[in-house]
Design an enzyme around this catalytic site. Structure first.
Site, PDB file in Angstrom:
ATOM      1  N   ARG A 124       0.853  -1.190   0.000  1.00  0.00           N
ATOM      2  CA  ARG A 124       0.000   0.000   0.000  1.00  0.00           C
ATOM      3  C   ARG A 124       0.884   1.234   0.000  1.00  0.00           C
ATOM      4  O   ARG A 124       1.743   1.400   0.857  1.00  0.00           O
ATOM      5  CB  ARG A 124      -0.919   0.043   1.222  1.00  0.00           C
ATOM      6  N   GLU A 140       4.784   7.128   2.284  1.00  0.00           N
ATOM      7  CA  GLU A 140       5.605   5.925   2.386  1.00  0.00           C
ATOM      8  C   GLU A 140       4.972   4.810   1.587  1.00  0.00           C
ATOM      9  O   GLU A 140       3.824   4.901   1.158  1.00  0.00           O
ATOM     10  CB  GLU A 140       5.760   5.489   3.847  1.00  0.00           C
ATOM     11  N   ASN A 142       4.256   0.778   2.020  1.00  0.00           N
ATOM     12  CA  ASN A 142       4.286  -0.349   2.940  1.00  0.00           C
ATOM     13  C   ASN A 142       4.357  -1.650   2.160  1.00  0.00           C
ATOM     14  O   ASN A 142       3.516  -1.894   1.293  1.00  0.00           O
ATOM     15  CB  ASN A 142       3.020  -0.365   3.797  1.00  0.00           C
ATOM     16  N   SER A 147      -2.467  -2.789   6.608  1.00  0.00           N
ATOM     17  CA  SER A 147      -3.762  -2.945   7.282  1.00  0.00           C
ATOM     18  C   SER A 147      -4.926  -2.527   6.391  1.00  0.00           C
ATOM     19  O   SER A 147      -4.750  -1.747   5.456  1.00  0.00           O
ATOM     20  CB  SER A 147      -3.807  -2.063   8.532  1.00  0.00           C
ATOM     21  N   LYS A 305      12.237   3.004   5.058  1.00  0.00           N
ATOM     22  CA  LYS A 305      12.333   4.452   4.813  1.00  0.00           C
ATOM     23  C   LYS A 305      13.675   4.823   4.186  1.00  0.00           C
ATOM     24  O   LYS A 305      13.753   5.692   3.318  1.00  0.00           O
ATOM     25  CB  LYS A 305      12.170   5.227   6.118  1.00  0.00           C
ATOM     26  N   LYS A 359      12.130  10.904  10.476  1.00  0.00           N
ATOM     27  CA  LYS A 359      11.537   9.564  10.558  1.00  0.00           C
ATOM     28  C   LYS A 359      12.574   8.510  10.918  1.00  0.00           C
ATOM     29  O   LYS A 359      13.569   8.366  10.223  1.00  0.00           O
ATOM     30  CB  LYS A 359      10.922   9.187   9.206  1.00  0.00           C
ATOM     31  N   GLU A 363       7.973   0.823  11.300  1.00  0.00           N
ATOM     32  CA  GLU A 363       6.665   0.703  10.661  1.00  0.00           C
ATOM     33  C   GLU A 363       5.579   0.759  11.733  1.00  0.00           C
ATOM     34  O   GLU A 363       5.852   0.560  12.905  1.00  0.00           O
ATOM     35  CB  GLU A 363       6.547  -0.639   9.914  1.00  0.00           C
ATOM     36  N   GLY A 364       4.357   1.003  11.275  1.00  0.00           N
ATOM     37  CA  GLY A 364       3.217   0.838  12.174  1.00  0.00           C
ATOM     38  C   GLY A 364       2.691   2.115  12.803  1.00  0.00           C
ATOM     39  O   GLY A 364       1.685   2.094  13.490  1.00  0.00           O
ATOM     40  N   ARG A 446      -7.692   7.625   5.023  1.00  0.00           N
ATOM     41  CA  ARG A 446      -7.668   7.812   6.471  1.00  0.00           C
ATOM     42  C   ARG A 446      -7.696   9.290   6.783  1.00  0.00           C
ATOM     43  O   ARG A 446      -7.048  10.084   6.091  1.00  0.00           O
ATOM     44  CB  ARG A 446      -6.424   7.167   7.080  1.00  0.00           C
TER      45      ARG A 446
HETATM   46  N1  GSH Z   1      -1.208  -5.849  13.177  1.00  0.00           N
HETATM   47  C1  GSH Z   1      -2.137  -4.904  12.624  1.00  0.00           C
HETATM   48  C2  GSH Z   1      -2.788  -5.501  11.391  1.00  0.00           C
HETATM   49  O1  GSH Z   1      -2.375  -6.589  10.971  1.00  0.00           O
HETATM   50  O2  GSH Z   1      -3.730  -4.895  10.881  1.00  0.00           O
HETATM   51  C3  GSH Z   1      -1.481  -3.556  12.336  1.00  0.00           C
HETATM   52  C4  GSH Z   1      -0.468  -3.615  11.230  1.00  0.00           C
HETATM   53  C5  GSH Z   1       0.069  -2.208  10.887  1.00  0.00           C
HETATM   54  O3  GSH Z   1       0.263  -1.359  11.772  1.00  0.00           O
HETATM   55  N2  GSH Z   1       0.252  -1.993   9.580  1.00  0.00           N
HETATM   56  C6  GSH Z   1       0.698  -0.710   9.064  1.00  0.00           C
HETATM   57  C7  GSH Z   1      -0.532  -0.025   8.477  1.00  0.00           C
HETATM   58  O4  GSH Z   1      -0.979  -0.339   7.384  1.00  0.00           O
HETATM   59  C8  GSH Z   1       1.733  -0.905   7.998  1.00  0.00           C
HETATM   60  S1  GSH Z   1       3.178  -1.710   8.660  1.00  0.00           S
HETATM   61  N3  GSH Z   1      -1.113   0.914   9.241  1.00  0.00           N
HETATM   62  C9  GSH Z   1      -2.254   1.658   8.812  1.00  0.00           C
HETATM   63  C10 GSH Z   1      -2.970   2.309   9.986  1.00  0.00           C
HETATM   64  O5  GSH Z   1      -2.913   1.795  11.101  1.00  0.00           O
HETATM   65  O6  GSH Z   1      -3.636   3.334   9.770  1.00  0.00           O
END
Ligand code: GSH
Length: 470
Positions: A124, A140, A142, A147, A305, A359, A363-364, A446
């Site tokens: 994404r 970024e 991913n 998610s 990054k 940064k 991630e996350g 988002r």
């Molecule tokens: N473990 C959770 C999942 O599997 O949904 C979180 C994974 C996560 O934080 N993914 C990041 C993401 O896409 C990319 S490494 N975050 C988007 C957000 O939380 O808005």
């Protein structure tokens, strides 16, 4: 701005939206309820969402979709250049234990001459539209654990349903919300990777965190995989994989006696996912196996990054892509990106910290440094003169349009000034020379309160949203 609506109408829509979410599975585990991150069906709450879709220019949306396959190809090409990955991350390696461990696994694979014939990427790429320059700039990309392939589709449906009922009062047309099919496209990509692996008894394994409040997003994807493609998925934590996994003599990964065709990571992207050596052993075991990894260690590293920043340097894209027009399209999406060995830019950032984001290699969400903290941290790094600066990159700060939004969280609606970030999902599947899938798959919008710097929904800062094309 279509938000000058009266209070009564808002309350009715909030009520309908909460009912819709509960009935259609737009839910997450409620952190206030015990076991809600462990057992499905226990302690569910609606996912945080924006009441109405955010206006977004159609041309920019199209552009973001158009570049997705180019980014997919770029990641694949970069992942093949082991030396580029190792060299670019060599300074980061010295100061960042997590990246260093990933690089160690990558080195081992290079030494073994490990070849990944079947390559699956479920990515994404996230963007913000800079208000002044009208440029769509990449935040970024991913390559691990993206998610919301499931919940993002539901939010688009929720908004369409609301506009079907209330659109005429609002002067909005539900048809202007683009269709969002990420969940089915991702399921299709997992299913096709499973088919390429060619063992009808093998399953897809979702690597999960021991506690996961976003589990319904994952279950939506696995349900589509089961229902549409009749492919079974199991869920295992890294610790379970260490305890139950083995590498058979033919290279098959077997977990609790089950052959694994595809490993889909929804854990393993953050240092906290590896509390002990057991989890690192599991990661190495999986990497050594013949199973299709989504992502492989090299795809994971290609999404860091530091690599993003290296790719933005002059003449680097040219090493990986052939088509001049493709290169130009990607370059247009790149924000200013710098490493911290550039003294001029450091001095500029100390002078004007508001124009930069610092940064770390994480991630996350929830890890970036903004404002006066940029200045303080840069000064500290200058003073200390250590190599710790290699743990960070600097990025141009992007200023998207602020608009007034209704954010719904825990059943309560707040009106606030907010900004939005567009993510476009991409899927890539290749077996040897045969590219089976290279496409954009749908989107995630988002929205977050504009006074907050952080963006993640999972990290608790943003709400899920969709797009109203203008
Ligand atoms: N473990 C959770 C999942 O599997 O949904 C979180 C994974 C996560 O934080 N993914 C990041 C993401 O896409 C990319 S490494 N975050 C988007 C957000 O939380 O808005």
């Amino acid at each position: 701005d279509f938000h000058g609506i009266d209070e009564e109408l808002v309350q009715k829509m909030v009520h309908d939206a909460l009912v819709w979410s509960s009935l259609h599975g737009l839910v997450v585990g409620d952190k206030n309820v015990q076991r809600s991150g462990k057992v499905p069906g226990v302690g569910m709450v609606h996912a945080p969402f924006a009441l109405l879709p955010v206006a977004f220019p159609e041309n920019h949306f199209k552009l973001a979709c158009e570049v997705a396959p180019i980014f997919n190809q770029l990641i694949d090409r970069v992942s093949l250049d082991g030396k580029f990955l190792q060299d670019s991350l060599s300074r980061t390696k010295k100061v960042d234990v997590f990246t260093s461990r990933l690089l160690d696994i990558h080195s081992k694979m290079l030494e073994m001459n490990k070849i990944e014939e079947i390559r699956l990427g479920l990515h994404r790429s996230d963007y913000m539209l800079d208000e002044q320059t009208k440029l769509l700039l990449q935040i970024e990309l991913n390559t691990i654990s993206c998610s919301f392939p499931g919940l993002s589709c539901l939010v688009s449906e929720l908004h369409r349903s609301l506009l079907k009922h209330y659109g005429e009062y609002l002067g909005l047309d539900s048809k202007r919300i683009p269709s969002n099919n990420t969940v089915n496209r991702f399921a299709e990509a997992l299913a096709k990777a499973w088919t390429e692996y060619n063992n009808p008894r093998a399953v897809v394994m979702v690597v999960v965190q021991p506690e996961e409040h976003n589990m319904y997003d994952q279950h939506l994807l696995c349900a589509a995989l089961k229902e549409k493609y009749n492919v079974k998925a199991i869920r295992k934590t890294l610790a379970e994989i260490d305890a139950e996994g083995e590498l058979l003599s033919d290279g098959t990964l077997s977990v609790a006696g089950q052959a694994i065709a595809v490993i889909y990571f929804r854990s393993g992207y953050a240092p906290t996912d590896y509390p002990s050596e057991a989890e690192w052993r599991a990661r190495l075991l999986m990497e050594q196996s013949l199973a299709v990894k989504c992502p492989s260690i090299s795809y994971h590293l290609a999404g860091t990054k530091k690599i993003q920043q290296e790719l933005a340097q002059p003449n680097v894209l040219e090493r990986f892509l052939d088509d001049k027009e493709d290169i130009a399209k990607l370059r247009k999406c790149f924000a200013g990106l710098w490493s911290l060995d550039d003294t001029d830019i450091i001095n500029r950032a100390i002078e004007r910290p508001d124009l930069f984001v610092m940064k770390p290699q994480r991630e996350g969400g929830g890890n970036n440094i903004y404002g006066d903290d940029v200045k303080q941290n840069l000064k500290r790094l200058q003073r200390d003169g250590t190599e710790e600066d290699a743990a960070f990159i600097l990025m141009q700060r992007i200023f998207p349009t602020v608009s007034s939004t209704f954010l719904v969280r825990n059943g309560i609606c707040h009106k606030d000034r907010a900004v939005s970030e567009l993510g476009v999902y991409g899927a890539y599947l290749r077996n040897k020379d045969k590219v089976i899938i290279n496409d954009q798959c749908g989107y995630l919008m988002r929205t977050k309160v504009s006074s907050s710097n952080e963006g993640g929904v999972a990290a608790g800062f943003a709400v899920l949203d969709s797009i109203y094309l203008t």
